[in-house]
Design an enzyme around this catalytic site. Structure first.
Site, PDB file in Angstrom:
ATOM      1  N   HIS A 130       0.810  -1.215   0.000  1.00 20.99           N
ATOM      2  CA  HIS A 130       0.000   0.000   0.000  1.00 20.99           C
ATOM      3  C   HIS A 130       0.841   1.261   0.000  1.00 20.99           C
ATOM      4  O   HIS A 130       0.384   2.307  -0.456  1.00 20.99           O
ATOM      5  CB  HIS A 130      -0.941   0.018   1.201  1.00 20.99           C
ATOM      6  CG  HIS A 130      -2.124  -0.867   1.036  1.00 20.99           C
ATOM      7  ND1 HIS A 130      -2.103  -2.208   1.275  1.00 20.99           N
ATOM      8  CD2 HIS A 130      -3.395  -0.578   0.619  1.00 20.99           C
ATOM      9  CE1 HIS A 130      -3.292  -2.724   1.028  1.00 20.99           C
ATOM     10  NE2 HIS A 130      -4.103  -1.762   0.631  1.00 20.99           N
ATOM     11  N   GLY A 131       2.010   1.182   0.536  1.00 21.38           N
ATOM     12  CA  GLY A 131       2.805   2.401   0.534  1.00 21.38           C
ATOM     13  C   GLY A 131       4.152   2.236   1.189  1.00 21.38           C
ATOM     14  O   GLY A 131       4.375   1.319   1.984  1.00 21.38           O
TER      15      GLY A 131
END
Lengths: 325, 482
Positions: B323-324
């Site tokens: 996700h990041g």
């Protein structure tokens, strides 16, 4: 769906479903009274000012005029002009009953279309008739405002909170009115005033020209609205159109440059002078006792400025006769 | 170009009519060009990355068709995985790894000058690299035949409705549809249009409206009280769900109008009874990808309990990292891993009950309690997900639980004056849409079986909400940053 939505907004005066979005919940009451009120107040002195008068407590004026505080009412709102004033009076016709004086504070932008019109003028988008929309000077404004009249996707987009409040809103009672107005005005604009105090004179001149002397077309709707305001005045009511003093620097700049936007405005307003209508431009600040410390940034007043302004108002109002000053 | 922009509306208004008039072969070519135009509108330079990924995987897959020796096959697979993960790793994680390494060295008193490049994150890179990697892995496993038609494969990678935020499609689902003839009948039109409508309602009306309260809360949690922070957290839970599922719905709806079915990516996840069910309903395309290409290859549940929990944790940690490039996302994933492991421990070998709506008062009561508990467990993880860093996340949580820190700033709190109205209204709206789908176990709240006036009323209400209710201006999709 279009028919249903259009029908919904046809009944706006009664349904009270609308609520302007361009101010926070501590809104200026004049904005709320843009909508119909059950049992509007009936002041003796009605002040319909701009942001210059918003923060002012008019109790000293009431005292000077030997009136009770609630008999002097301010419906001042920021960027006020003739069209919204007329809208408010039209939608609350009883408000002028018994009014001795109606004071409108003047600024040069008031007969012109705003630079960011029509997107910024939610009252116009919300309440202008189709004819008024088609009377806008710019083609773009005519198209956008007419499209919004047809399907108000711009002007009627509200937050959930405003939709909830708008439905069946009961507006402030007469007794609470005057106090609430001042509280609201003070709390709402304090931040703005603080910001404007940081402007230097040079910066403010530039801001002033942009805000108050826009090079935009004359607004036929504003001009017509002023005529209608004058026509609305009851026989015994005096209409005072007054431009309070500006700071010395601005006064010198305006008179020195003889800007068309300002001279045209003065000439036009002075042409409105007639029995029952008094027009007064307080051009020279020192002539009225105003000094630098009476102004926040040159246009809006400090507390000392308001004291002098109210004394000026009292003198002028007391001096009004049926033929004006 | 954002789905919720006029330029995208104009794009679709041009693409669809042309698409319908073209024969099948030319439809694919046209869609491929349109997809590259769509992606190039973000930044034309990153179309080269898309092309590289496409070309490498196309040829790797073709080579795998004839490669028999295990070593050669592994080598070819490695080329694909290395290329895709290399692109992903460089553009998404380079800065993160460098700054984390520097931080680690600093903690040992070793100061190292690490040069940090200013790298722009290409939109959707996590989605299309995973999608195309899945293809080559399936070819390697001999579960998927390599595609000869380059245009069809390139379209599989770049297909614009799902290119930048999923769903992450599988080759065995999407490729046959691309290669085969497509049909768009009345049912596809009705359901596709409805998907688009509810997608926009969720994204534009709900998610965008709540964004400002979420931003205010997470920007300065130390200036707010626990109740405001909790309500803002609920707002974020709603925002991220509606933002992402709304986008997926729009993508699926547009795709259905072109006769291509994309997989369902969300199935009313906040109506889950437990965390395992949540992950069967939330971002389904990613969770199944992680299950099939990470969890199961690691061993899944086939090597004992301890290994299962380890595999769960690893999968969720990497899922978080997907996700990041931030420790907060890993913390988010790790917390979900803990939840899943604990749930596995509690349920043992017991089969998870079928996800059907409850019947009877007792089942409803049990459902409500478990759904509320699960929702709050998920909300706890959202703090990690949304916060700028671990410290802010900790502060946010601490303020909710203990009101630790300075008193709330009344002026700052005043900016939340519309939040409760918005939360109640949009929460109920979302619940209404989702409940109808969940209870009837279908993808849309209304079907053609419903009376025409009932459908008209519902669609009209959706349009009116889109037209006349707003809290703020257009916001980008949250998941575009992935």
């Amino acid at each position: 769906m279009f028919v249903a939505v259009r029908l919904l907004f046809v009944f706006r005066p009664v349904t009270l479903l609308n609520y302007p979005e361009d101010h926070d919940s501590r809104c200026f009451l004049a904005e709320e009274l843009g909508y119909r009120v059950e049992g509007p107040p009936h002041p003796e002195v009605l002040i319909m000012g701009t942001s210059r008068l918003m923060e002012c407590c008019f109790d000293p004026l009431a005292e000077a005029l030997a009136l009770r505080p609630e008999e002097v009412m301010s419906l001042s709102r920021p960027t006020n002009s003739f069209w919204p004033i007329r809208l408010l009076l039209q939608r609350n016709p009883g408000m002028l009953d018994g009014a001795r004086v109606v004071v409108i504070d003047l600024l040069p932008y008031q007969i012109r279309e705003r630079p960011d019109f029509p997107e910024s003028d939610t009252l116009f988008l919300g309440y202008a008739s189709l004819r008024e929309r088609l009377d806008c000077s710019e083609l773009r404004a005519r198209v956008l405002t007419a499209a919004d009249w047809l399907l108000p996707l711009w002007s009627e987009r509200r937050t959930v909170e405003y939709w909830r409040k708008g439905i069946g809103t009961s507006l402030l009672s007469e007794g609470d009115f005057a106090v609430t107005m001042q509280e609201l005005a003070r709390s709402g604009s304090a931040e703005q005033m603080a910001r404007m105090r940081t402007f230097g004179p040079g910066s403010f001149l530039r801001v002033f020209y942009f805000l108050y002397l826009p090079l935009t077309p004359i607004s036929a709707n504003e001009v017509r609205a002023l005529d209608e305001i004058i026509d609305m005045m009851p026989e015994d009511t005096q209409l005072l159109l007054i431009m309070p003093p500006l700071i010395e620097d601005l006064h010198e700049a305006l008179t020195g440059l003889r800007l068309e936007q300002y001279t045209d405005f003065q000439d036009y307003m002075r042409s409105m002078q007639r029995p029952g209508v008094t027009v007064l431009f307080c051009d020279e600040p020192s002539a009225y006792g105003f000094e630098r410390e009476d102004f926040v940034e040159g246009v809006h007043f400090t507390d000392s400025g308001y004291r002098k302004l109210l004394a000026l108002f009292a003198d002028v109002i007391n001096g009004l006769s049926a033929e004006g000053l | 170009m954002l789905f919720n922009s006029w330029i995208f509306v104009a794009f679709i208004a041009l693409v669809l009519p042309v698409y319908y008039r073209l024969p099948h072969r030319w439809q694919n070519r046209f869609l491929l060009v349109a997809s590259y135009v769509f992606y190039g509108a973000w930044d034309y330079r990153f179309t080269s990355l898309l092309a590289i990924s496409t070309i490498v995987d196309y040829f790797v897959a073709k080579a795998l068709r004839t490669a028999e020796a295990p070593r050669r096959r592994k080598g070819l697979l490695l080329i694909s995985v290395a290329t895709n993960l290399g692109i992903l790793g460089f553009f998404k994680y380079f800065g993160f790894f460098v700054s984390s390494a520097a931080g680690l060295l600093d903690s040992f008193g070793l100061h190292a000058e690490m040069s940090l490049l200013e790298i722009v994150l290409p939109v959707g890179i996590s989605f299309y690299t995973f999608q195309t990697m899945a293809y080559t892995i399936d070819v390697y496993r001999r579960r998927q035949e390599p595609v000869d038609d380059f245009v069809a494969f390139a379209l599989y990678v770049a297909y614009f409705p799902q290119l930048v935020a999923g769903p992450i499609e599988r080759a065995h689902r999407l490729l046959p549809q691309i290669q085969g003839e497509r049909r768009v009948g009345r049912e596809e039109w009705n359901s596709g249009a409805q998907l688009i409508l509810w997608g926009y309602v969720k994204k534009v009306a709900v998610a965008d409206s709540l964004a400002k309260y979420v931003d205010l809360a997470f920007d300065a949690p130390e200036r707010l009280g626990p109740v405001t922070l909790l309500l803002a957290l609920y707002c974020f839970a709603l925002q991220i769900y509606c933002d992402f599922s709304g986008y997926s719905d729009i993508a699926r709806g547009i795709s259905r109008l072109m006769g291509i079915e994309l997989m369902e990516n969300f199935r009313q996840p906040y109506l889950s009874r437990n965390i395992t069910e949540f992950w069967r309903r939330w971002h389904i395309s990613l969770s199944t990808w992680l299950r099939d290409y990470l969890y199961i290859p690691l061993g899944g549940n086939r090597r004992g309990r301890a290994a299962q929990y380890r595999n769960l944790m690893l999968t969720m940690l990497l899922g978080g990292l997907w996700h990041g490039a931030n420790w907060t996302f890993m913390a988010w994933g790790g917390l979900h891993g803990v939840y899943l492991a604990v749930h596995k421990l509690m349920t043992g070998d017991r089969k998870i009950a079928a996800e059907r709506p409850p019947s009877g008062l007792r089942e409803w009561a049990a459902f409500l309690v478990s759904a509320v508990v699960t929702f709050h467990l998920v909300c706890l993880t959202w703090i990690m997900f949304r916060a700028q860093d671990i410290e802010s996340a900790g502060l946010y949580l601490l303020r909710i639980v203990t009101h630790w820190g300075p008193p709330a700033d009344a002026n700052y709190v005043a900016q939340f004056h519309g939040m409760i109205d918005a939360l109640v209204f949009y929460g109920l709206l979302t619940l209404l849409i989702d409940f109808a789908c969940w209870f009837n176990q279908r993808e849309l709240p209304l079907t053609s079986a419903h009376r025409w006036w009932w459908r008209g009323l519902a669609y009209g209400a959706g349009l009116v909400i889109l037209a006349f209710v707003r809290e703020s201006s257009s916001e980008a999709f949250i998941y575009f940053q992935f």
